[in-house]
Scaffold this motif. Sequence first.
Motif, short mmCIF file in Angstrom:
data_model
loop_
_atom_site.label_atom_id
_atom_site.label_comp_id
_atom_site.label_asym_id
_atom_site.label_seq_id
_atom_site.Cartn_x
_atom_site.Cartn_y
_atom_site.Cartn_z
N HIS A 1 -5.17 -4.37 7.91
CA HIS A 1 -6.31 -4.54 7.02
C HIS A 1 -6.05 -5.77 6.16
O HIS A 1 -5.02 -5.84 5.47
CB HIS A 1 -6.51 -3.32 6.12
CG HIS A 1 -7.08 -2.13 6.82
ND1 HIS A 1 -8.40 -1.80 6.80
CD2 HIS A 1 -6.47 -1.19 7.58
CE1 HIS A 1 -8.61 -0.70 7.50
NE2 HIS A 1 -7.44 -0.31 7.99
N TYR B 1 -5.09 -3.09 -4.88
CA TYR B 1 -5.68 -2.92 -3.56
C TYR B 1 -4.86 -1.94 -2.71
O TYR B 1 -5.42 -1.17 -1.92
CB TYR B 1 -5.81 -4.26 -2.85
CG TYR B 1 -6.98 -5.08 -3.31
CD1 TYR B 1 -8.29 -4.69 -3.00
CD2 TYR B 1 -6.81 -6.24 -4.05
CE1 TYR B 1 -9.38 -5.43 -3.42
CE2 TYR B 1 -7.90 -6.98 -4.48
CZ TYR B 1 -9.17 -6.58 -4.16
OH TYR B 1 -10.26 -7.32 -4.59
N GLU C 1 -5.64 1.57 -3.97
CA GLU C 1 -7.01 1.88 -3.57
C GLU C 1 -7.10 2.23 -2.09
O GLU C 1 -7.71 3.24 -1.70
CB GLU C 1 -7.91 0.69 -3.90
CG GLU C 1 -9.38 0.91 -3.60
CD GLU C 1 -10.21 -0.32 -3.96
OE1 GLU C 1 -11.01 -0.23 -4.91
OE2 GLU C 1 -10.05 -1.36 -3.30
N LYS C 2 -6.47 1.41 -1.23
CA LYS C 2 -6.51 1.65 0.21
C LYS C 2 -5.72 2.91 0.58
O LYS C 2 -6.13 3.69 1.45
CB LYS C 2 -5.96 0.43 0.95
CG LYS C 2 -5.96 0.56 2.47
CD LYS C 2 -7.35 0.78 3.05
CE LYS C 2 -8.21 -0.47 2.97
NZ LYS C 2 -9.52 -0.28 3.66
N ARG D 1 -5.25 5.58 -1.21
CA ARG D 1 -6.05 6.76 -1.57
C ARG D 1 -7.20 6.95 -0.59
O ARG D 1 -7.52 8.07 -0.20
CB ARG D 1 -6.56 6.61 -3.00
CG ARG D 1 -5.48 6.81 -4.05
CD ARG D 1 -5.99 6.50 -5.44
NE ARG D 1 -4.99 6.84 -6.46
CZ ARG D 1 -4.96 6.34 -7.68
NH1 ARG D 1 -5.89 5.44 -8.05
NH2 ARG D 1 -4.03 6.69 -8.54
N GLN D 2 -7.82 5.85 -0.22
CA GLN D 2 -8.94 5.91 0.71
C GLN D 2 -8.52 6.48 2.06
O GLN D 2 -9.24 7.29 2.67
CB GLN D 2 -9.53 4.51 0.90
CG GLN D 2 -10.66 4.42 1.90
CD GLN D 2 -11.07 2.97 2.17
OE1 GLN D 2 -10.84 2.09 1.35
NE2 GLN D 2 -11.67 2.74 3.32
N LEU D 3 -7.33 6.08 2.54
CA LEU D 3 -6.85 6.51 3.86
C LEU D 3 -6.01 7.79 3.81
O LEU D 3 -5.64 8.32 4.85
CB LEU D 3 -6.02 5.39 4.49
CG LEU D 3 -6.73 4.07 4.75
CD1 LEU D 3 -5.74 3.03 5.31
CD2 LEU D 3 -7.89 4.27 5.72
#
Length: 408
Positions: free
Chosen positions: A75, A116, A119-120, A122-124
């Motif tokens: 990513h 970032y 954030e990523k 937590r998102q994944l």
Amino acid sequence: MPKSKQIRSLQDLELVAGNCRHILTMFSGGLDSSHVLHTLAQAGCRVTALTVDVGDGVNHDDLARIAAHFGASLHIVDGREMFAEKAILPAIQAQARYLGIYPVSSSLSRPVMAHYAVEKARQLGCDAIVHTANQSQNSLRRLNGAITQLGYTGYFGSPYEYSAISRAEKIAILAAQGLTHFQARGISGDANLWCREFESGSLDNPEAFWVPELLFDWTQTPASGLPDPQLSIEFKAGRPVALNGQALPLVTLIERLNRHAGAFGIGRFSGLEHLAGGQKVLEVREAPAASLLLEAYRHLETATLDAELLREKLSQEQLWIREAVEGRWYGTLRKAVEGFIAQTTERVDGVVEFKLRQGAADLCGIRATRPIYLTDRDAWERETATAAASRHLEIHGRERLNTITLRT
């Protein structure tokens, strides 16, 4: 965060990898982060490699090739605007120079990268965040500090904090995996929109160091010749908004200023920085835009702010810089100091003009929208003297009248 949640060695990394479903690693495509991908691939866990572009010329093809080689999902996030708005802009307003010598840089970029990453993750639903800073890099405390302050509850840290595996060993391991482009240790670099900085190799010993000219990019004279030596920077409420009269987004303004001022060799710095244990290491930097934006801002705020406010701001700036440098970016103290500094920006409107020459920028104009400077000292002195004389006559004339009245 309990200490047991921190990844500090390759053994920690292997243990965490064997017990986690999904790991996010901060990935630059360099030797250290590629070696971490190799270690995680051996553990067989799911891996996401996150690259945050903060203006350092990300090579998408190289990153994709290495990530795919180790079965990691890649990513790439464009973090330039957030870096400029949330880190560089307040750094300009806080006059963020390390001990007054050179512009701070990784202190600004690492918290953005950590943002970032958290954030990523937590998102994944990632169980761990891995980075690759080591004991001789101040990024270790800045990344760990930011991840902690952002409230991430999974495992995090760098396996190189306690595992000092040599560069030669990492190169050999990756070469055996078919990645043969990594080279023996030389000068190490870190770059972003604000600054390019270098250390190690021929820069290791402060008593006798050598800086190869080819190291520099922004501060090289372009083949097409020098641009116009006249340069103006406009600010609105403490924000740089235009270069030579052309309104520009902040990212674009910084990029152009790096090239324009850099063409004159402006913005090269060398200096020592302390590690967490108090030891000092030498760093060489080039930061043309930072050099001029910091100087221009100081001139313009001096033109518009009261002297006592400026004196107090100087002490607040040092608090801001200390909290950033020591890895407490998301702490309460830096935020509180930034609130104070933000209040001082409201009057910082106007244009600062320079004439550029090799290695220097000569100030040649300050035009504030609401100035408190004098533009005609002689006229001011006449007006001030006349007003003072009038007050004196009024006061002493009244006293004389009162004396006469009393006598009669």
